[in-house]
Design a protein around this motif. Structure first.
Motif, PDB file in Angstrom:
ATOM      1  N   ASP A 329      -8.375  55.804  59.765  1.00  0.00           N
ATOM      2  CA  ASP A 329      -8.215  56.957  58.781  1.00  0.00           C
ATOM      3  C   ASP A 329      -9.511  57.324  58.508  1.00  0.00           C
ATOM      4  O   ASP A 329     -10.129  56.506  58.152  1.00  0.00           O
ATOM      5  CB  ASP A 329      -7.314  56.293  57.722  1.00  0.00           C
ATOM      6  CG  ASP A 329      -5.820  56.143  58.095  1.00  0.00           C
ATOM      7  OD1 ASP A 329      -5.352  56.606  59.221  1.00  0.00           O
ATOM      8  OD2 ASP A 329      -5.094  55.381  57.435  1.00  0.00           O
ATOM      9  N   LEU A 330      -9.659  58.531  58.568  1.00  0.00           N
ATOM     10  CA  LEU A 330     -11.092  59.121  57.975  1.00  0.00           C
ATOM     11  C   LEU A 330     -10.741  59.733  56.487  1.00  0.00           C
ATOM     12  O   LEU A 330     -10.099  60.954  56.507  1.00  0.00           O
ATOM     13  CB  LEU A 330     -11.392  60.156  58.691  1.00  0.00           C
ATOM     14  CG  LEU A 330     -11.802  59.628  60.159  1.00  0.00           C
ATOM     15  CD1 LEU A 330     -12.443  60.872  61.324  1.00  0.00           C
ATOM     16  CD2 LEU A 330     -12.587  58.470  60.334  1.00  0.00           C
ATOM     17  N   LEU A 331     -11.173  59.156  55.505  1.00  0.00           N
ATOM     18  CA  LEU A 331     -10.736  59.501  54.205  1.00  0.00           C
ATOM     19  C   LEU A 331     -11.697  60.322  53.499  1.00  0.00           C
ATOM     20  O   LEU A 331     -13.022  59.885  53.292  1.00  0.00           O
ATOM     21  CB  LEU A 331     -10.564  58.311  53.156  1.00  0.00           C
ATOM     22  CG  LEU A 331      -9.968  57.187  53.652  1.00  0.00           C
ATOM     23  CD1 LEU A 331      -9.712  55.905  52.686  1.00  0.00           C
ATOM     24  CD2 LEU A 331      -8.394  57.573  54.041  1.00  0.00           C
ATOM     25  N   ASN A 332     -11.367  61.857  53.427  1.00  0.00           N
ATOM     26  CA  ASN A 332     -12.467  62.849  52.999  1.00  0.00           C
ATOM     27  C   ASN A 332     -11.826  63.363  51.630  1.00  0.00           C
ATOM     28  O   ASN A 332     -10.842  64.121  51.428  1.00  0.00           O
ATOM     29  CB  ASN A 332     -12.398  63.805  54.199  1.00  0.00           C
ATOM     30  CG  ASN A 332     -13.382  65.018  53.709  1.00  0.00           C
ATOM     31  OD1 ASN A 332     -13.097  65.905  52.967  1.00  0.00           O
ATOM     32  ND2 ASN A 332     -14.589  64.602  54.176  1.00  0.00           N
ATOM     33  N   VAL A 333     -12.571  63.011  50.597  1.00  0.00           N
ATOM     34  CA  VAL A 333     -12.275  63.685  49.275  1.00  0.00           C
ATOM     35  C   VAL A 333     -12.868  65.030  48.693  1.00  0.00           C
ATOM     36  O   VAL A 333     -14.374  64.939  49.270  1.00  0.00           O
ATOM     37  CB  VAL A 333     -12.498  62.508  48.237  1.00  0.00           C
ATOM     38  CG1 VAL A 333     -13.882  62.260  48.099  1.00  0.00           C
ATOM     39  CG2 VAL A 333     -11.797  62.962  46.907  1.00  0.00           C
ATOM     40  N   ALA A 334     -12.326  65.871  47.934  1.00  0.00           N
ATOM     41  CA  ALA A 334     -12.837  67.007  47.602  1.00  0.00           C
ATOM     42  C   ALA A 334     -12.065  67.269  46.195  1.00  0.00           C
ATOM     43  O   ALA A 334     -10.905  67.131  46.020  1.00  0.00           O
ATOM     44  CB  ALA A 334     -12.414  68.517  48.300  1.00  0.00           C
ATOM     45  N   PHE A 373     -10.900  73.840  47.871  1.00  0.00           N
ATOM     46  CA  PHE A 373     -11.369  72.529  48.357  1.00  0.00           C
ATOM     47  C   PHE A 373     -12.478  72.240  49.528  1.00  0.00           C
ATOM     48  O   PHE A 373     -12.512  71.311  50.066  1.00  0.00           O
ATOM     49  CB  PHE A 373     -10.063  71.560  48.747  1.00  0.00           C
ATOM     50  CG  PHE A 373      -9.086  71.282  47.478  1.00  0.00           C
ATOM     51  CD1 PHE A 373      -9.506  70.576  46.460  1.00  0.00           C
ATOM     52  CD2 PHE A 373      -7.896  71.957  47.614  1.00  0.00           C
ATOM     53  CE1 PHE A 373      -8.885  70.351  45.131  1.00  0.00           C
ATOM     54  CE2 PHE A 373      -6.983  72.080  46.570  1.00  0.00           C
ATOM     55  CZ  PHE A 373      -7.497  71.245  45.349  1.00  0.00           C
ATOM     56  N   ASP A 374     -12.844  73.651  49.685  1.00  0.00           N
ATOM     57  CA  ASP A 374     -13.820  73.652  50.819  1.00  0.00           C
ATOM     58  C   ASP A 374     -15.260  73.225  50.377  1.00  0.00           C
ATOM     59  O   ASP A 374     -16.105  74.259  50.466  1.00  0.00           O
ATOM     60  CB  ASP A 374     -13.982  75.087  51.389  1.00  0.00           C
ATOM     61  CG  ASP A 374     -12.872  75.297  52.611  1.00  0.00           C
ATOM     62  OD1 ASP A 374     -12.343  74.217  52.924  1.00  0.00           O
ATOM     63  OD2 ASP A 374     -12.627  76.335  53.020  1.00  0.00           O
ATOM     64  N   VAL A 375     -15.391  71.918  49.967  1.00  0.00           N
ATOM     65  CA  VAL A 375     -16.468  71.674  49.295  1.00  0.00           C
ATOM     66  C   VAL A 375     -17.580  71.228  50.676  1.00  0.00           C
ATOM     67  O   VAL A 375     -16.965  71.031  51.481  1.00  0.00           O
ATOM     68  CB  VAL A 375     -16.390  70.274  48.584  1.00  0.00           C
ATOM     69  CG1 VAL A 375     -15.645  70.686  47.138  1.00  0.00           C
ATOM     70  CG2 VAL A 375     -15.659  69.321  49.171  1.00  0.00           C
ATOM     71  N   PRO A 376     -18.547  70.750  50.385  1.00  0.00           N
ATOM     72  CA  PRO A 376     -19.677  70.413  51.366  1.00  0.00           C
ATOM     73  C   PRO A 376     -19.270  69.424  52.263  1.00  0.00           C
ATOM     74  O   PRO A 376     -19.137  69.286  53.489  1.00  0.00           O
ATOM     75  CB  PRO A 376     -21.091  70.171  50.720  1.00  0.00           C
ATOM     76  CG  PRO A 376     -21.002  71.107  49.609  1.00  0.00           C
ATOM     77  CD  PRO A 376     -19.658  71.232  49.094  1.00  0.00           C
ATOM     78  N   ASP A 430     -19.424  57.377  36.285  1.00  0.00           N
ATOM     79  CA  ASP A 430     -18.240  58.341  36.237  1.00  0.00           C
ATOM     80  C   ASP A 430     -18.032  59.162  37.396  1.00  0.00           C
ATOM     81  O   ASP A 430     -16.941  59.116  38.057  1.00  0.00           O
ATOM     82  CB  ASP A 430     -18.417  59.122  34.945  1.00  0.00           C
ATOM     83  CG  ASP A 430     -16.933  60.004  34.958  1.00  0.00           C
ATOM     84  OD1 ASP A 430     -16.102  59.509  34.884  1.00  0.00           O
ATOM     85  OD2 ASP A 430     -17.427  61.553  35.060  1.00  0.00           O
ATOM     86  N   SER A 431     -19.018  59.772  37.995  1.00  0.00           N
ATOM     87  CA  SER A 431     -18.956  60.431  39.161  1.00  0.00           C
ATOM     88  C   SER A 431     -18.450  59.913  40.370  1.00  0.00           C
ATOM     89  O   SER A 431     -17.384  60.194  41.176  1.00  0.00           O
ATOM     90  CB  SER A 431     -20.292  61.401  39.425  1.00  0.00           C
ATOM     91  OG  SER A 431     -20.307  62.361  38.195  1.00  0.00           O
ATOM     92  N   ILE A 432     -19.315  58.936  40.677  1.00  0.00           N
ATOM     93  CA  ILE A 432     -19.018  58.133  41.881  1.00  0.00           C
ATOM     94  C   ILE A 432     -17.848  57.229  41.864  1.00  0.00           C
ATOM     95  O   ILE A 432     -17.128  56.974  42.718  1.00  0.00           O
ATOM     96  CB  ILE A 432     -20.264  57.215  42.246  1.00  0.00           C
ATOM     97  CG1 ILE A 432     -21.539  57.915  42.433  1.00  0.00           C
ATOM     98  CG2 ILE A 432     -20.161  56.376  43.313  1.00  0.00           C
ATOM     99  CD1 ILE A 432     -22.976  57.232  42.713  1.00  0.00           C
ATOM    100  N   GLN A 577     -21.322  62.571  44.909  1.00  0.00           N
ATOM    101  CA  GLN A 577     -20.908  63.273  43.576  1.00  0.00           C
ATOM    102  C   GLN A 577     -21.194  64.773  43.812  1.00  0.00           C
ATOM    103  O   GLN A 577     -20.662  65.642  43.142  1.00  0.00           O
ATOM    104  CB  GLN A 577     -21.324  62.653  42.448  1.00  0.00           C
ATOM    105  CG  GLN A 577     -23.094  62.993  42.490  1.00  0.00           C
ATOM    106  CD  GLN A 577     -23.975  61.466  42.810  1.00  0.00           C
ATOM    107  OE1 GLN A 577     -23.291  61.115  43.870  1.00  0.00           O
ATOM    108  NE2 GLN A 577     -24.847  61.394  42.372  1.00  0.00           N
ATOM    109  N   PHE A 578     -22.240  65.132  44.729  1.00  0.00           N
ATOM    110  CA  PHE A 578     -22.331  66.561  45.079  1.00  0.00           C
ATOM    111  C   PHE A 578     -21.642  67.217  46.477  1.00  0.00           C
ATOM    112  O   PHE A 578     -21.195  68.079  46.233  1.00  0.00           O
ATOM    113  CB  PHE A 578     -23.846  66.855  45.192  1.00  0.00           C
ATOM    114  CG  PHE A 578     -24.899  66.522  44.127  1.00  0.00           C
ATOM    115  CD1 PHE A 578     -24.675  66.890  42.954  1.00  0.00           C
ATOM    116  CD2 PHE A 578     -25.673  65.353  44.279  1.00  0.00           C
ATOM    117  CE1 PHE A 578     -25.421  66.596  41.724  1.00  0.00           C
ATOM    118  CE2 PHE A 578     -26.591  64.710  43.071  1.00  0.00           C
ATOM    119  CZ  PHE A 578     -26.171  65.582  41.980  1.00  0.00           C
ATOM    120  N   GLY A 579     -21.605  66.128  47.220  1.00  0.00           N
ATOM    121  CA  GLY A 579     -20.924  66.712  48.538  1.00  0.00           C
ATOM    122  C   GLY A 579     -19.256  66.863  48.090  1.00  0.00           C
ATOM    123  O   GLY A 579     -18.803  67.745  48.666  1.00  0.00           O
TER     124      GLY A 579
END
Length: 602
Positions: A329-334, A373-376, A430-432, A577-579
């Motif tokens: 499983d490759l977990l990719n959050v946006a 949700f097309d974040v970097p 908070d962000s991370i 937090q930026f990606g």
């Protein structure tokens, strides 16, 4: 992994659970929960132990674990080396049996320092009335402490109470192992910690770290725990000759291939692949025995996945050691972006003229309609998925798209995440913390034949790439330090990074990921990997005279090329937090180091 808890009172007392703390502990260990109280007769003290077990190794072993002479252990750790653990054995039992044979502090320190892997523990040694506790060298497992009204509390995770002093909870510094003489504490009515530090720890920092109302003192025998990793190579290049062959290069895979062809680079790359591959093997094969007969359609290993170089290398090496029929499983959050006005105005026209399906397997802007949700990290994640599929098309790679709205973020931050990040309190925490919590939960969508369907990862182990940037100069601040202070300044910065990783990152990450009944594992912080990287001169790990996407983490980029990776090998560093774009969601100009009011619950 476990949620562990111990409360020490210097006289027997009635105890009432903080329900929030109990629920947090139980979520960390859904396989078994149990409490045990030990009361000293002469002198009179009381230790309440509570453990909540996530079953990971051998036979399910209830905790707190009490041996046949009355010693009690609560253990939140994994043994990946140092002490022998058979595949059928539970590491908690191995540690308990090893400690049972110890009669002196030096013997206890010998057992603990031999463990290779993450740990946090509390151990009641009945002979002598001692209470031991601490965290591993890197602090890969959380342990918090608080001293209030004569009561000392140790716990994997706490809870916020906005009405109380939020400075009361602190992370136990990962500077050594602590011992309390319960007899002396009861007689004096005061808790004093004897500190047995890691050999490389700063004594001044240790003695200042005790919670208010307690005292810390170095152990009178002068005992220390030997460091599990070799010292950092402090060599400074005599001239620019060491790196001049790598200068004037462009950020491209061709340049990396040219560097790889050098004889010295070949050896260092091969060695890093060997030690990192072994670190992955230990972490993907130490799993519950009964899961081997489970449904092979479900992954046993998940990976926090951005498509960047760290997660790509972990995926490729994990692929070597996980049976071919099991998915990964490759977990990719946006986090949801605001749709551009221009895009909104022309949305209908785009659909009319292009009339193309929303292809979720590519990152090309021309082939996709706008998705919020097309974040970097989503775009590089899809590209990374394609690289992995090309390298091993037989493996089922579950690319889990985890899409988070602002409403859900606010709700879960208040209900859960704020408590887990505590006592850390900055905007960065908070962000991370939020990004990690949602990513590790693993609830989102996967795409099969262009059809999206809901998906929830059931993997108990979550691999994370933390530690790569800290050791291989991956952050922009490393470039700044190199520019102002050269190699000497860069080395000092890297030494500081690894020294503070327990307080800055790992305790928080363990609390956040563990909240889902999942265990975080950190291959880049394997003791053998760190020792290998520490042994290398800094210019073999990074060359910050080269452009972004090549110079930082240069050794890792060469490793990626050797492993067959191309596009991901030259991606510049992009913080989570930026990606994931969580940093943009609150629409504020706050600094990462500012205190974050959003983390206050209530």
């Amino acid at each position: 992994m476990c949620g562990i808890f111990c409360q020490l009172t210097l006289s027997p007392a009635h105890f009432e659970w903080d329900k929030t703390v109990y629920e947090h502990l139980k979520r960390r260990g859904p396989s078994w929960s149990q409490d045990l109280t030990v009361t000293g007769r002469d002198p009179c003290y009381q230790c309440l132990f509570s453990a909540h077990v996530l079953h990971m190794r051998g036979v399910l072993t209830p905790q707190p674990l009490q041996d046949n002479i009355g010693n009690v252990l609560v253990w939140n750790g994994e043994i990946f080396g140092g002490l022998p653990v058979k595949s059928s054995e539970n590491d908690t039992v191995v540690v308990s049996q090893s400690l049972l044979s110890c009669s002196s502090p030096s013997e206890i320190l010998s057992v603990l320092s031999s463990v290779r892997g993450p740990w946090g523990f509390v151990y009641y040694q009945k002979a002598g009335d001692y209470l031991w506790f601490g965290r591993d060298f890197f602090g890969r497992r959380s342990l918090l402490w608080k001293f209030d009204a004569g009561v000392l509390t140790l716990t994997s995770v706490a809870a916020q109470d906005p009405g109380l002093d939020q400075l009361s909870w602190q992370e136990v510094p990962a500077v050594g192992v602590y011992r309390i003489d319960l007899k002396a504490a009861t007689e004096a009515g005061h808790v004093t910690f004897e500190v047995y530090p890691w050999a490389t720890s700063c004594s001044d920092t240790i003695l200042e770290s005790a919670p208010s109302g307690c005292t810390a003192m170095m152990n009178q025998s002068g005992l220390v725990l030997p460091s599990p990793v070799c010292p950092l190579n402090m060599s400074i290049p005599k001239s620019s000759n060491e790196t001049e062959a790598q200068s004037n290069s462009d950020s491209s895979a061709i340049d990396l291939q040219q560097l790889l062809e050098s004889k010295e680079g070949n050896y260092e790359v091969s060695r890093l692949i060997d030690v990192l591959s072994e670190a992955l093997r230990r972490r993907v094969q130490s799993l519950p025995i009964e899961d081997e007969a489970a449904n092979n359609d479900q992954a046993r290993i998940a990976l926090l996945f951005s498509g960047g170089i760290d997660s790509m290398i972990l995926a490729v090496l994990a692929d070597r050691h996980i049976p071919a029929h099991q998915p990964i499983d490759l977990l990719n959050v946006a986090f949801k972006l605001q749709e551009p006005k221009k895009q909104k105005d022309s949305a209908n026209n785009v659909k009319k003229h292009k009339n193309k399906p929303n292809d979720n397997n590519t990152g090309g802007a021309g082939s996709r309609t706008f998705s919020p949700f097309d974040v970097p990290d989503r775009i590089t994640g899809r590209a990374g998925l394609k690289e992995l599929q090309d390298l091993n098309p037989e493996r089922r790679w579950n690319f889990v798209e985890i899409n988070i709205t602002q409403e859900e973020l606010h709700k879960m931050r208040q209900e859960r995440i704020g408590h887990l990040v505590h006592p850390l309190d900055t905007v960065l925490d908070d962000s991370i913390g939020c990004a990690l919590w949602f990513a590790a939960r693993g609830t989102g969508f996967i795409t099969d034949d262009k059809d999206q369907r809901p998906f929830s990862s059931s993997a108990k182990v979550v691999l994370t790439g933390i530690g790569a940037d800290e050791q291989l100069a991956g952050y922009s601040r490393h470039r700044v330090r190199f520019k102002t202070s050269g190699h000497e300044g860069l080395i000092q910065e890297l030494a500081m990074e690894l020294g503070r990783i327990s307080s800055r990152n790992l305790g928080r990450d363990d609390r956040v990921i563990g909240d889902h009944g999942k265990e975080a594992r950190f291959p880049f912080l394997d003791e053998d990997v760190v020792s290998h990287l520490n042994s290398l001169p800094v210019w073999e790990k990074a060359d910050l005279s080269l452009p972004r996407g090549v110079g930082e983490k240069l050794l890792l980029r060469l490793t990626a090329r050797r492993l067959g990776l191309r596009q991901s090998a030259v991606l510049p560093k992009r913080a989570m937090q930026f990606g994931s774009r969580i940093a943009k969601m609150e629409n504020s100009r706050e600094k990462a180091s500012d205190k974050c009011s959003r983390l206050l619950t209530g």
